[in-house]
Design a protein around this motif. Structure first.
Motif, PDB file in Angstrom:
ATOM      1  N   GLN A 151       0.790  -1.273  -0.044  1.00 31.06           N
ATOM      2  CA  GLN A 151       0.012   0.133  -0.087  1.00 31.06           C
ATOM      3  C   GLN A 151       0.882   1.158   0.048  1.00 31.06           C
ATOM      4  O   GLN A 151       0.563   2.337  -0.638  1.00 31.06           O
ATOM      5  CB  GLN A 151      -0.870   0.102   1.246  1.00 31.06           C
ATOM      6  N   SER A 152       1.912   1.311   0.626  1.00 28.68           N
ATOM      7  CA  SER A 152       2.696   2.502   0.641  1.00 28.68           C
ATOM      8  C   SER A 152       3.959   2.376  -0.414  1.00 28.68           C
ATOM      9  O   SER A 152       4.837   3.126  -0.198  1.00 28.68           O
ATOM     10  CB  SER A 152       3.494   2.497   2.205  1.00 28.68           C
ATOM     11  N   GLY A 153       3.995   1.549  -1.244  1.00 26.98           N
ATOM     12  CA  GLY A 153       4.834   1.545  -2.087  1.00 26.98           C
ATOM     13  C   GLY A 153       6.423   0.811  -1.726  1.00 26.98           C
ATOM     14  O   GLY A 153       7.469   1.167  -2.382  1.00 26.98           O
ATOM     15  N   LYS A 154       6.406   0.228  -0.649  1.00 24.40           N
ATOM     16  CA  LYS A 154       7.395  -0.400  -0.139  1.00 24.40           C
ATOM     17  C   LYS A 154       7.239  -1.843   0.034  1.00 24.40           C
ATOM     18  O   LYS A 154       7.345  -2.521   1.141  1.00 24.40           O
ATOM     19  CB  LYS A 154       7.777   0.134   1.236  1.00 24.40           C
ATOM     20  N   PRO A 155       7.140  -2.455  -1.072  1.00 22.70           N
ATOM     21  CA  PRO A 155       6.646  -4.008  -1.109  1.00 22.70           C
ATOM     22  C   PRO A 155       7.696  -5.186  -0.726  1.00 22.70           C
ATOM     23  O   PRO A 155       8.900  -4.887  -0.730  1.00 22.70           O
ATOM     24  CB  PRO A 155       6.349  -4.179  -2.771  1.00 22.70           C
ATOM     25  N   CYS A 156       7.257  -6.038  -0.079  1.00 23.80           N
ATOM     26  CA  CYS A 156       7.965  -7.108   0.128  1.00 23.80           C
ATOM     27  C   CYS A 156       7.809  -8.273  -0.678  1.00 23.80           C
ATOM     28  O   CYS A 156       6.807  -8.516  -1.257  1.00 23.80           O
ATOM     29  CB  CYS A 156       7.598  -7.743   1.631  1.00 23.80           C
ATOM     30  N   ILE A 157       9.094  -8.818  -0.978  1.00 24.29           N
ATOM     31  CA  ILE A 157       9.301 -10.236  -1.713  1.00 24.29           C
ATOM     32  C   ILE A 157       9.732 -11.318  -0.952  1.00 24.29           C
ATOM     33  O   ILE A 157      10.761 -10.922  -0.235  1.00 24.29           O
ATOM     34  CB  ILE A 157      10.036 -10.049  -3.032  1.00 24.29           C
ATOM     35  N   ILE A 158       9.351 -12.447  -0.864  1.00 28.70           N
ATOM     36  CA  ILE A 158       9.439 -13.862  -0.055  1.00 28.70           C
ATOM     37  C   ILE A 158      10.194 -14.467  -0.853  1.00 28.70           C
ATOM     38  O   ILE A 158       9.630 -14.993  -2.120  1.00 28.70           O
ATOM     39  CB  ILE A 158       8.433 -14.048   0.806  1.00 28.70           C
ATOM     40  N   ILE A 159      11.461 -15.062  -0.636  1.00 26.31           N
ATOM     41  CA  ILE A 159      12.027 -15.867  -1.510  1.00 26.31           C
ATOM     42  C   ILE A 159      12.308 -17.401  -0.729  1.00 26.31           C
ATOM     43  O   ILE A 159      12.618 -17.395   0.405  1.00 26.31           O
ATOM     44  CB  ILE A 159      13.497 -15.389  -1.745  1.00 26.31           C
ATOM     45  N   LYS A 160      12.358 -18.313  -1.436  1.00 22.05           N
ATOM     46  CA  LYS A 160      12.567 -19.748  -0.965  1.00 22.05           C
ATOM     47  C   LYS A 160      13.565 -20.356  -1.787  1.00 22.05           C
ATOM     48  O   LYS A 160      13.442 -20.140  -3.225  1.00 22.05           O
ATOM     49  CB  LYS A 160      11.240 -20.619  -0.497  1.00 22.05           C
ATOM     50  N   LEU A 161      14.396 -21.424  -1.303  1.00 21.94           N
ATOM     51  CA  LEU A 161      15.335 -22.035  -2.086  1.00 21.94           C
ATOM     52  C   LEU A 161      14.659 -23.538  -2.127  1.00 21.94           C
ATOM     53  O   LEU A 161      13.709 -24.247  -1.262  1.00 21.94           O
ATOM     54  CB  LEU A 161      16.526 -22.424  -1.335  1.00 21.94           C
TER      55      LEU A 161
END
Length: 293
Positions: free
Chosen positions: A166-176
């Motif tokens: 919403q604030s333009g600071k997105p999270c991306i989650i990474i997995k191996l």
């Protein structure tokens, strides 16, 4: 007359009332042939069954007897970046980013503290959680270490239910990707994730990267580390409650209203760099665009 003779000859071939032959064979001849084929196919079925039985006796229900060990495991991101690996949304349009937050909610639900405490153990950090068999006695099912979503802090969805979208600071989650028996670090050095600008082609012999557009990044857990205590992985049947470790990346001030090409990769002292021909070997690339107008 010749036609009548030929017709009579065909009739006698199909059924000869004098010799009591059907298609040139007597009943006893047909019976022997059928008996031969019945016995032959029963023998083949029995041989196949015996072969399968002997082979199955050599297999372990919990671990593959043979497997192709990947030298460089693949990486994936959540939320899924679609067919073209693009995450595009408008901060002013809730519907454009709500699907991403819902995907992350669903993905992280098994990592709730209550779920993890119920199913998994608190393990000693920074060392492998190895559970060897005792000779012929199989140590199954094997236990798993807790990975609580609280480890992801600002990207856990607990304090910010919108994961920064919403604030333009997105999270991306990474997995191996999971690889049975893999020990992804040596000498106590855990593998870690780094993200940066992806180099891409814009013309003949011309390349570009978006380093100036990415801005500041934050990693959760700190340094983007996959702790060693989540390894080795023993397989889906042997380790039914296994919780795959995650790393979250938060983009704090990425350039808005422009395409930003990003590549995240795994860094480890015993995992070789992936090949450029395999875009999922130890790395994952995607495009991020945050529109504000």
């Amino acid at each position: 007359m010749a036609k009548d003779g030929e017709k009579s000859g065909w009739k006698e071939y199909i059924w000869n009332p004098r010799t009591r032959e059907f298609l040139g064979r007597t009943a006893s001849s047909w019976g022997l042939i059928l008996l031969f084929y019945v016995v032959f196919y029963i023998f083949l079925a029995g041989l196949f069954t015996l072969t399968m039985y002997v082979m199955l006796q050599t297999l372990d229900d919990h671990k593959p007897t043979w497997q192709d060990r990947l030298s460089t495991p693949g990486m994936v991101i959540r939320p899924k970046a679609g067919e073209y690996f693009e995450i595009i949304y408008n901060t002013e349009n809730t519907e454009s980013w709500d699907m991403y937050t819902q995907t992350l909610d669903k993905f992280l639900a098994p990592y709730n503290s209550s779920e993890q405490a119920l199913k998994n153990d608190e393990c000693t950090p920074d060392q492998y959680f190895q559970q060897e068999d005792s000779g012929s006695v199989k140590n199954n099912p094997k236990r798993s270490c807790q990975f609580n979503r609280t480890i992801l802090e600002d990207c856990s969805g607990i304090h910010d239910r919108y994961y920064g979208y919403q604030s333009g600071k997105p999270c991306i989650i990474i997995k191996l990707n999971r690889v049975i028996g893999m020990l992804p670090g040596k000498d106590g050095q855990a593998p870690f994730v780094t993200c940066g600008a992806k180099r891409y082609k814009v013309g003949k012999d011309q390349w570009r990267e978006d380093s100036e557009k990415i801005g500041e990044l934050m990693y959760f857990p700190p340094n983007g580390t996959f702790n060693l205590m989540y390894y080795p992985y023993y397989g889906k049947k042997a380790q039914v409650n296994y919780s795959q470790p995650l790393v979250a990346v938060k983009f704090l001030n990425i350039t808005q209203n422009e395409d930003v090409n990003i590549e995240c990769k795994i860094n480890a002292n015993n995992i070789p760099l992936g090949s450029e021909r395999d875009k999922f070997a130890g790395r994952v690339s995607f495009k991020l665009r945050i529109n504000t107008k």
